[in-house]
Design an enzyme around this catalytic site. Structure first.
Site, PDB file in Angstrom:
ATOM      1  N   GLU A 196      -3.064  -2.743  -2.515  1.00  8.98           N
ATOM      2  CA  GLU A 196      -4.244  -2.186  -1.818  1.00  8.98           C
ATOM      3  C   GLU A 196      -4.575  -0.797  -2.345  1.00  8.98           C
ATOM      4  O   GLU A 196      -3.759   0.116  -2.256  1.00  8.98           O
ATOM      5  CB  GLU A 196      -3.946  -2.123  -0.309  1.00  8.98           C
ATOM      6  CG  GLU A 196      -5.072  -1.529   0.518  1.00  8.98           C
ATOM      7  CD  GLU A 196      -4.735  -1.439   2.002  1.00  8.98           C
ATOM      8  OE1 GLU A 196      -3.570  -1.716   2.391  1.00  8.98           O
ATOM      9  OE2 GLU A 196      -5.626  -1.074   2.788  1.00  8.98           O
ATOM     10  N   ASP A 202     -12.018   7.554   6.087  1.00 12.03           N
ATOM     11  CA  ASP A 202     -11.268   6.328   6.386  1.00 12.03           C
ATOM     12  C   ASP A 202     -10.605   6.481   7.754  1.00 12.03           C
ATOM     13  O   ASP A 202      -9.388   6.507   7.875  1.00 12.03           O
ATOM     14  CB  ASP A 202     -10.224   6.124   5.266  1.00 12.03           C
ATOM     15  CG  ASP A 202      -9.426   4.849   5.459  1.00 12.03           C
ATOM     16  OD1 ASP A 202      -9.955   3.907   6.069  1.00 12.03           O
ATOM     17  OD2 ASP A 202      -8.272   4.808   4.991  1.00 12.03           O
ATOM     18  N   ASP A 253      -7.471  -3.950  10.206  1.00 11.45           N
ATOM     19  CA  ASP A 253      -6.653  -2.746   9.979  1.00 11.45           C
ATOM     20  C   ASP A 253      -7.365  -1.536  10.567  1.00 11.45           C
ATOM     21  O   ASP A 253      -8.153  -0.896   9.889  1.00 11.45           O
ATOM     22  CB  ASP A 253      -6.423  -2.560   8.465  1.00 11.45           C
ATOM     23  CG  ASP A 253      -5.568  -1.331   8.166  1.00 11.45           C
ATOM     24  OD1 ASP A 253      -4.923  -0.807   9.099  1.00 11.45           O
ATOM     25  OD2 ASP A 253      -5.551  -0.887   7.001  1.00 11.45           O
ATOM     26  N   LYS A 290      -6.967   2.785  -2.777  1.00 17.38           N
ATOM     27  CA  LYS A 290      -7.546   3.763  -1.853  1.00 17.38           C
ATOM     28  C   LYS A 290      -8.202   4.870  -2.650  1.00 17.38           C
ATOM     29  O   LYS A 290      -7.829   5.114  -3.802  1.00 17.38           O
ATOM     30  CB  LYS A 290      -6.419   4.319  -0.982  1.00 17.38           C
ATOM     31  CG  LYS A 290      -6.879   5.108   0.198  1.00 17.38           C
ATOM     32  CD  LYS A 290      -5.793   5.210   1.243  1.00 17.38           C
ATOM     33  CE  LYS A 290      -6.254   6.109   2.361  1.00 17.38           C
ATOM     34  NZ  LYS A 290      -5.380   6.077   3.505  1.00 17.38           N
ATOM     35  N   ASP A 300     -10.470   4.590  10.400  1.00 17.77           N
ATOM     36  CA  ASP A 300      -9.862   3.428  11.038  1.00 17.77           C
ATOM     37  C   ASP A 300     -10.219   3.293  12.518  1.00 17.77           C
ATOM     38  O   ASP A 300      -9.356   2.991  13.348  1.00 17.77           O
ATOM     39  CB  ASP A 300      -8.343   3.410  10.819  1.00 17.77           C
ATOM     40  CG  ASP A 300      -7.992   3.028   9.381  1.00 17.77           C
ATOM     41  OD1 ASP A 300      -8.452   1.976   8.921  1.00 17.77           O
ATOM     42  OD2 ASP A 300      -7.262   3.800   8.714  1.00 17.77           O
ATOM     43  N   HIS A 302      -8.896  -6.108   4.211  1.00 18.41           N
ATOM     44  CA  HIS A 302      -8.639  -5.393   5.461  1.00 18.41           C
ATOM     45  C   HIS A 302      -9.985  -4.981   6.015  1.00 18.41           C
ATOM     46  O   HIS A 302     -10.724  -4.277   5.323  1.00 18.41           O
ATOM     47  CB  HIS A 302      -7.828  -4.109   5.210  1.00 18.41           C
ATOM     48  CG  HIS A 302      -6.351  -4.328   5.184  1.00 18.41           C
ATOM     49  ND1 HIS A 302      -5.458  -3.297   4.985  1.00 18.41           N
ATOM     50  CD2 HIS A 302      -5.594  -5.448   5.355  1.00 18.41           C
ATOM     51  CE1 HIS A 302      -4.220  -3.784   5.021  1.00 18.41           C
ATOM     52  NE2 HIS A 302      -4.284  -5.087   5.233  1.00 18.41           N
ATOM     53  N   TRP A 327       0.862  -1.182   0.000  1.00 13.86           N
ATOM     54  CA  TRP A 327       0.000   0.000   0.000  1.00 13.86           C
ATOM     55  C   TRP A 327       0.896   1.228   0.000  1.00 13.86           C
ATOM     56  O   TRP A 327       1.858   1.278   0.775  1.00 13.86           O
ATOM     57  CB  TRP A 327      -0.930   0.049   1.221  1.00 13.86           C
ATOM     58  CG  TRP A 327      -1.601   1.386   1.276  1.00 13.86           C
ATOM     59  CD1 TRP A 327      -2.609   1.819   0.462  1.00 13.86           C
ATOM     60  CD2 TRP A 327      -1.259   2.498   2.122  1.00 13.86           C
ATOM     61  NE1 TRP A 327      -2.911   3.125   0.754  1.00 13.86           N
ATOM     62  CE2 TRP A 327      -2.105   3.569   1.763  1.00 13.86           C
ATOM     63  CE3 TRP A 327      -0.322   2.691   3.142  1.00 13.86           C
ATOM     64  CZ2 TRP A 327      -2.049   4.816   2.387  1.00 13.86           C
ATOM     65  CZ3 TRP A 327      -0.255   3.931   3.762  1.00 13.86           C
ATOM     66  CH2 TRP A 327      -1.122   4.971   3.389  1.00 13.86           C
ATOM     67  N   ASP A 369      -9.825  -2.974   1.201  1.00 11.73           N
ATOM     68  CA  ASP A 369      -9.945  -2.406   2.549  1.00 11.73           C
ATOM     69  C   ASP A 369     -11.285  -1.685   2.557  1.00 11.73           C
ATOM     70  O   ASP A 369     -11.506  -0.772   1.751  1.00 11.73           O
ATOM     71  CB  ASP A 369      -8.774  -1.435   2.805  1.00 11.73           C
ATOM     72  CG  ASP A 369      -8.834  -0.786   4.184  1.00 11.73           C
ATOM     73  OD1 ASP A 369      -9.922  -0.326   4.578  1.00 11.73           O
ATOM     74  OD2 ASP A 369      -7.786  -0.702   4.852  1.00 11.73           O
ATOM     75  N   HIS A 409     -11.730   2.100   2.100  1.00 15.39           N
ATOM     76  CA  HIS A 409     -11.075   2.764   0.978  1.00 15.39           C
ATOM     77  C   HIS A 409     -11.964   3.035  -0.229  1.00 15.39           C
ATOM     78  O   HIS A 409     -11.499   3.075  -1.355  1.00 15.39           O
ATOM     79  CB  HIS A 409      -9.850   1.961   0.545  1.00 15.39           C
ATOM     80  CG  HIS A 409      -8.740   2.032   1.550  1.00 15.39           C
ATOM     81  ND1 HIS A 409      -7.482   1.552   1.305  1.00 15.39           N
ATOM     82  CD2 HIS A 409      -8.699   2.547   2.797  1.00 15.39           C
ATOM     83  CE1 HIS A 409      -6.724   1.751   2.370  1.00 15.39           C
ATOM     84  NE2 HIS A 409      -7.444   2.352   3.287  1.00 15.39           N
TER      85      HIS A 409
END
Ligand code: RNT
Ligand code: ZN
Length: 422
Positions: free
Chosen positions: A227, A296, A329, A229, A298, A288, A188, A261, A264
């Site tokens: 990955e 995003d 993640d 995004k 997290d 993820h 990533w 993910d 993303h």
């Protein structure tokens, strides 16, 4: 809650599911064998051990809850503590910035790291029975040139990160050999632009070229993935490694997979639907799981509708169950970090259990015979079956505490261990 009453409610719940032809015991065994790759970076706010400069690359950890793990010993201890509260099989997902430097193996820059810098992790993982996954760390480093790395117009910058990524693949290969396993290697990069770019094609072509160099050598113990995004903080106008870019890249390169993910994509996109959309084209679908709040962000995963939808797409068919590689993640520095891990990874296990307990074959038959009303009403029925009792029993059988028993353990660990740091 005593052992007896835990299992008493389980027997009743099991009977209720059995009425729909669902074999709860078999499902619990199946889940306990599915590994979840748990990210190490929740424990220290994604800082790692190799740089002083702090986080960059459009990702951010907010909050300053005390007790952050500052070194290998602390991170290991916190991870172990958290995992003692999570049922099921675990892997640890490492980033290259968690290299361990000692007097014998002093600091080297990221283009020169070797297996020996990770050997202590491997010895520990062997002892604990954890698998390992690995990631090049292409952020939080002075060689990030204007937040560009593998797509940079500057050859020296690209070459540095290509060297770093190749070094990481070699380390991953060696880890795989040591553990007699395959290691997921996820690339990533944050590369992108804050403001309207003049050239959107050049950076993409340079990224293709860099990736081709990185993945040139086939390594049998490594599963490579990329990955995508949609944007990063300070990189709002364009991301070089966008969804279409990496989907196309992975589709045209043997042995390179596209990692999804769920944080993303645009907020109204259903990331769960991406899993079955790409399953026909790949024999592996790395994932993820995170929780996005407005962006995003997290946040630690919760047992919410978004996570349930994702878990449903992993559990509906044997094909998805086999092919999807589940990793977590998230990183929250505003709460106890062990508590964040425990909550987030337990939520993933819980959602997978919930998914496995759905009458998936019956629902598919209803859909395929156009019995949409029956399908809808059956789905509703399953939302309030006594799932909690099954989850409790799964925890008891896997020797981990119940949901209600976790917080006191986190609080105790904070008092005895984490609060003594700083
Ligand atoms: C960033 C990506 C990436 C990182 C980790 C640290 O938006 O999700 O996976 O979170 O590699
Ligand atoms: Zn991610």
């Amino acid at each position: 809650m005593g052992e007896l009453s835990k299992l008493a409610s389980y027997e009743i719940a099991k009977t209720r599911y059995a009425e729909f032809g669902i074999d709860v015991d078999a499902i619990m065994k199946k889940l306990a064998n599915k590994p979840v790759s748990v990210h190490c970076w929740q424990g220290d706010d994604v800082l790692g051990f190799d740089q002083e400069g702090g986080l960059s690359g459009g990702i951010q950890t907010t909050g300053n809850y005390p007790g952050r793990a500052r070194n290998f010993e602390e991170l290991k201890a916190d991870f172990e503590k958290a995992m003692s509260m999570v049922p099921g099989k675990k892997r640890i997902n490492l980033h290259a910035c968690y290299a361990i430097f000692t007097d014998e193996n002093p600091w080297v820059d990221r283009d020169k790291i070797e297996y020996k810098h990770f050997k202590p992790w491997v010895d520990w993982a062997k002892e604990k029975g954890y698998g390992i996954d690995f990631n090049p760390t292409i952020f939080g480093h002075p060689k990030m040139n204007n937040e560009l790395s593998l797509s940079s117009p500057d050859k020296e910058t690209r070459d540095f990160w290509i060297k770093h990524s190749i070094a990481c693949r070699k380390i991953a290969e060696q880890i795989g050999k040591e553990l007699d396993d395959q290691v997921l290697l996820n690339v990533w990069i944050p590369d992108g632009f804050k403001d309207v770019p003049a050239d959107r094609l050049g950076p993409r072509k340079r990224l293709v070229e860099s990736l081709d160099k990185i993945f040139e050598e086939k390594l049998p113990h490594v599963i490579d993935c990329v990955e995508s995004k949609v944007f990063g903080i300070g990189l709002e106008s364009m991301t070089v490694g966008s969804n279409e870019f990496y989907m196309s890249y992975a589709s045209t390169r043997e042995g390179v997979y596209n990692l999804i993910d769920n944080g993303h994509y645009h907020p109204l996109e259903n990331a769960a639907d991406k899993i079955p959309a790409i399953l026909p084209f790949f024999d592996k679908v790395p994932l993820h799981v995170t929780r996005s709040v407005r962006w995003d962000s997290d946040h630690a995963c919760l047992f919410d509708d978004t996570l349930k939808e994702i878990a449903l797409e992993i559990t509906k068919t044997d094909e998805a169950w086999e092919k999807v590689i589940v990793a977590t993640d998230f990183f929250d520095a505003s709460i106890n970090r062990v508590g964040a891990w425990v909550t987030g990874v337990r939520a993933v296990e819980k959602a997978l259990l919930f998914g496995l307990l759905q009458p998936n074959k019956d629902l598919t038959r209803m859909q395929d015979t156009y019995k949409f009303t029956e399908k809808m009403m059956t789905m509703e029925t399953f939302k309030s079956l006594p799932f909690g009792a099954i989850w409790d029993a799964y925890c008891v059988m896997n020797d981990v505490p119940l949901d209600s028993e976790c917080y006191p353990l986190v609080e105790e660990y904070e008092k005895d261990v984490q609060s003594k740091r700083d």
